[in-house]
Write a protein that holds these residues in place. Structure first.
Motif, PDB file in Angstrom:
ATOM      1  N   ASP A 144       0.867  -1.173   0.000  1.00 28.62           N
ATOM      2  CA  ASP A 144       0.000   0.000   0.000  1.00 28.62           C
ATOM      3  C   ASP A 144       0.910   1.230   0.000  1.00 28.62           C
ATOM      4  N   TYR A 145       1.067   1.839  -1.174  1.00 30.45           N
ATOM      5  CA  TYR A 145       2.015   2.942  -1.314  1.00 30.45           C
ATOM      6  C   TYR A 145       1.534   4.239  -0.656  1.00 30.45           C
ATOM      7  N   THR A 146       0.289   4.278  -0.213  1.00 34.58           N
ATOM      8  CA  THR A 146      -0.153   5.440   0.562  1.00 34.58           C
ATOM      9  C   THR A 146       0.443   5.402   1.973  1.00 34.58           C
ATOM     10  N   ARG A 147       0.976   4.245   2.369  1.00 35.97           N
ATOM     11  CA  ARG A 147       1.582   4.094   3.694  1.00 35.97           C
ATOM     12  C   ARG A 147       3.084   3.808   3.611  1.00 35.97           C
ATOM     13  N   CYS A 148       3.542   3.207   2.539  1.00 31.73           N
ATOM     14  CA  CYS A 148       4.943   2.778   2.425  1.00 31.73           C
ATOM     15  C   CYS A 148       5.889   3.985   2.463  1.00 31.73           C
ATOM     16  N   THR A 149       6.962   3.885   3.252  1.00 28.85           N
ATOM     17  CA  THR A 149       7.968   4.947   3.333  1.00 28.85           C
ATOM     18  C   THR A 149       9.217   4.632   2.518  1.00 28.85           C
ATOM     19  N   GLY A 150       9.264   3.434   1.901  1.00 27.50           N
ATOM     20  CA  GLY A 150      10.422   3.053   1.101  1.00 27.50           C
ATOM     21  C   GLY A 150      11.635   2.661   1.925  1.00 27.50           C
ATOM     22  N   CYS A 151      11.443   2.305   3.193  1.00 31.27           N
ATOM     23  CA  CYS A 151      12.588   1.979   4.054  1.00 31.27           C
ATOM     24  C   CYS A 151      13.316   0.715   3.605  1.00 31.27           C
ATOM     25  N   GLY A 152      12.593  -0.223   2.982  1.00 30.70           N
ATOM     26  CA  GLY A 152      13.221  -1.425   2.449  1.00 30.70           C
ATOM     27  C   GLY A 152      13.469  -2.534   3.447  1.00 30.70           C
ATOM     28  N   GLN A 153      12.942  -2.432   4.649  1.00 29.47           N
ATOM     29  CA  GLN A 153      13.151  -3.501   5.628  1.00 29.47           C
ATOM     30  C   GLN A 153      12.552  -4.823   5.152  1.00 29.47           C
ATOM     31  N   CYS A 154      11.447  -4.759   4.429  1.00 32.04           N
ATOM     32  CA  CYS A 154      10.830  -5.980   3.897  1.00 32.04           C
ATOM     33  C   CYS A 154      11.787  -6.687   2.940  1.00 32.04           C
ATOM     34  N   ALA A 155      12.446  -5.914   2.068  1.00 27.30           N
ATOM     35  CA  ALA A 155      13.382  -6.485   1.102  1.00 27.30           C
ATOM     36  C   ALA A 155      14.612  -7.058   1.800  1.00 27.30           C
ATOM     37  N   ASP A 156      15.080  -6.372   2.830  1.00 23.40           N
ATOM     38  CA  ASP A 156      16.233  -6.872   3.577  1.00 23.40           C
ATOM     39  C   ASP A 156      15.898  -8.149   4.340  1.00 23.40           C
ATOM     40  N   PHE A 157      14.666  -8.247   4.816  1.00 23.05           N
ATOM     41  CA  PHE A 157      14.256  -9.401   5.615  1.00 23.05           C
ATOM     42  C   PHE A 157      13.992 -10.635   4.754  1.00 23.05           C
ATOM     43  N   CYS A 158      13.361 -10.444   3.586  1.00 25.15           N
ATOM     44  CA  CYS A 158      12.920 -11.573   2.764  1.00 25.15           C
ATOM     45  C   CYS A 158      14.117 -12.350   2.207  1.00 25.15           C
ATOM     46  N   LEU A 159      14.079 -13.661   2.362  1.00 21.73           N
ATOM     47  CA  LEU A 159      15.181 -14.507   1.900  1.00 21.73           C
ATOM     48  C   LEU A 159      14.992 -14.990   0.461  1.00 21.73           C
ATOM     49  N   PHE A 160      13.849 -14.711  -0.140  1.00 24.34           N
ATOM     50  CA  PHE A 160      13.477 -15.399  -1.375  1.00 24.34           C
ATOM     51  C   PHE A 160      13.311 -14.484  -2.583  1.00 24.34           C
ATOM     52  N   GLY A 161      13.849 -13.268  -2.496  1.00 24.90           N
ATOM     53  CA  GLY A 161      13.863 -12.385  -3.659  1.00 24.90           C
ATOM     54  C   GLY A 161      12.506 -11.897  -4.096  1.00 24.90           C
ATOM     55  N   VAL A 162      11.559 -11.798  -3.171  1.00 19.75           N
ATOM     56  CA  VAL A 162      10.217 -11.334  -3.527  1.00 19.75           C
ATOM     57  C   VAL A 162      10.230  -9.841  -3.843  1.00 19.75           C
ATOM     58  N   TYR A 163      11.102  -9.097  -3.154  1.00 17.85           N
ATOM     59  CA  TYR A 163      11.139  -7.639  -3.287  1.00 17.85           C
ATOM     60  C   TYR A 163      12.391  -7.173  -4.031  1.00 17.85           C
ATOM     61  N   GLU A 164      12.263  -5.992  -4.617  1.00 19.25           N
ATOM     62  CA  GLU A 164      13.407  -5.291  -5.193  1.00 19.25           C
ATOM     63  C   GLU A 164      13.460  -3.902  -4.562  1.00 19.25           C
ATOM     64  N   LYS A 165      14.651  -3.525  -4.079  1.00 23.07           N
ATOM     65  CA  LYS A 165      14.804  -2.246  -3.379  1.00 23.07           C
ATOM     66  C   LYS A 165      15.813  -1.374  -4.113  1.00 23.07           C
ATOM     67  N   ASN A 166      15.467  -0.087  -4.277  1.00 21.63           N
ATOM     68  CA  ASN A 166      16.469   0.876  -4.742  1.00 21.63           C
ATOM     69  C   ASN A 166      16.625   1.951  -3.680  1.00 21.63           C
ATOM     70  N   SER A 167      17.183   3.065  -4.025  1.00 16.91           N
ATOM     71  CA  SER A 167      17.549   4.071  -3.018  1.00 16.91           C
ATOM     72  C   SER A 167      16.369   4.641  -2.252  1.00 16.91           C
ATOM     73  N   ASN A 168      15.194   4.710  -2.893  1.00 15.63           N
ATOM     74  CA  ASN A 168      14.075   5.351  -2.187  1.00 15.63           C
ATOM     75  C   ASN A 168      12.736   4.636  -2.357  1.00 15.63           C
ATOM     76  N   SER A 169      12.736   3.428  -2.875  1.00 13.72           N
ATOM     77  CA  SER A 169      11.469   2.720  -3.037  1.00 13.72           C
ATOM     78  C   SER A 169      11.689   1.209  -3.042  1.00 13.72           C
ATOM     79  N   VAL A 170      10.607   0.504  -2.903  1.00 16.23           N
ATOM     80  CA  VAL A 170      10.654  -0.957  -2.912  1.00 16.23           C
ATOM     81  C   VAL A 170       9.425  -1.452  -3.657  1.00 16.23           C
ATOM     82  N   LYS A 171       9.556  -2.558  -4.376  1.00 21.35           N
ATOM     83  CA  LYS A 171       8.406  -3.119  -5.082  1.00 21.35           C
ATOM     84  C   LYS A 171       8.474  -4.640  -5.077  1.00 21.35           C
TER      85      LYS A 171
END
Length: 269
Positions: A144-171
């Motif tokens: 939910d991008y109305t709440r997401c701050t782009g911190c990327g903790q989800c991408a750092d936590f996930c072991l299975f490559g579900v997320y992609e993180k750049n400098s200010n966003s995650v998807k």
């Protein structure tokens, strides 16, 4: 908008015949049968989560101007985010009526709402079904991008490559990599921005429309301690290293498989 234009608006019902376990199966079956009798456009989506991830091109033709929509399924916020995955421009600007089967008190209540939506409409109607039958449980996160701050903790936590993180966003880039019934990334998200539509315990992680911020902050603190301990950033760094190891192992397995296939082809020549 003129009264004449309103009169000739099409009506279209989008019904998610969910494959999750949160909505009562008898209610889903009852509503599905009732919709067969209606004289409005009806699209039955056999698991919207799966269709949105795997067959979203089949859905783009459903979204047309000068049409009133009734969406039947789980939480409104969840369904809006799923539809925005398919056609962000359209559903970002288009409102729709909604029935939340998770909170419906009876089948009669749902049917009454459907009948009010249909009214005296007598236009042409098309009934269709769009399926996702791959067998994949379609368990994956939605941001939910109305709440997401782009911190990327989800991408750092996930072991299975579900997320992609750049400098200010995650998807979310690898939905099928997500492990079934694992909502851990949503549990540690500091902004409560991650939804798992098939999460059976409801709340913000399940996509609820109303979020008690204080309760979610308390839950988040407990979940962080449970999943990552007292040193959040050290734990996330260890998870990132572990993920890289898993990625290297998977790449090595694929290379060996490709090598073996090439050897087999050579021996057959």
């Amino acid at each position: 908008m003129s009264e004449q234009t309103e009169l000739f608006k099409s009506k279209h019902i989008l019904f998610c015949n969910c494959k999750g376990e949160s909505i009562d199966s008898y209610l889903l079956q009852t509503i599905g049968k009732y919709l067969e009798k209606l004289n409005v456009d009806v699209t039955i989506l056999t698991d919207l989560c799966g269709v949105a991830a795997c067959n979203k091109n089949l859905l783009t033709s459903l979204f047309i101007n000068n049409t009133e929509y009734l969406v039947i399924g789980c939480y409104r916020r969840t369904m809006k985010l799923l539809f925005e995955q398919i056609n962000n421009d359209f559903f970002a600007q288009t409102d729709f009526e909604h029935i939340n089967l998770l909170q419906a008190t009876s089948k009669e209540e749902v049917i009454d709402t459907i009948n009010r939506f249909c009214g005296s409409y007598k236009g042409s109607s098309v009934h269709r079904e769009i399926r996702e039958d791959s067998g994949w449980p379609s368990w994956y996160p939605i941001i939910d991008y109305t709440r997401c701050t782009g911190c990327g903790q989800c991408a750092d936590f996930c072991l299975f490559g579900v997320y992609e993180k750049n400098s200010n966003s995650v998807k979310v880039v690898n939905q099928k990599g997500c492990k079934n019934n694992c909502p851990a990334c949503a549990r540690i998200c500091p902004a409560t921005a991650i939804i798992f539509p098939k999460y059976t315990q409801g709340g913000a992680i399940g996509g609820s429309d109303e979020i008690d911020e204080q309760i979610e902050q308390q839950r988040h603190a407990k979940d962080i301690k449970s999943l990552l301990g007292d040193d959040l950033y050290t734990a996330l760094e260890k998870r990132k290293a572990q993920r890289q190891s898993i990625i290297r192992e998977e790449a090595m397995k694929r290379a060996i498989q490709e090598k073996n296939i090439a050897i087999q082809k050579d021996t057959k020549k």
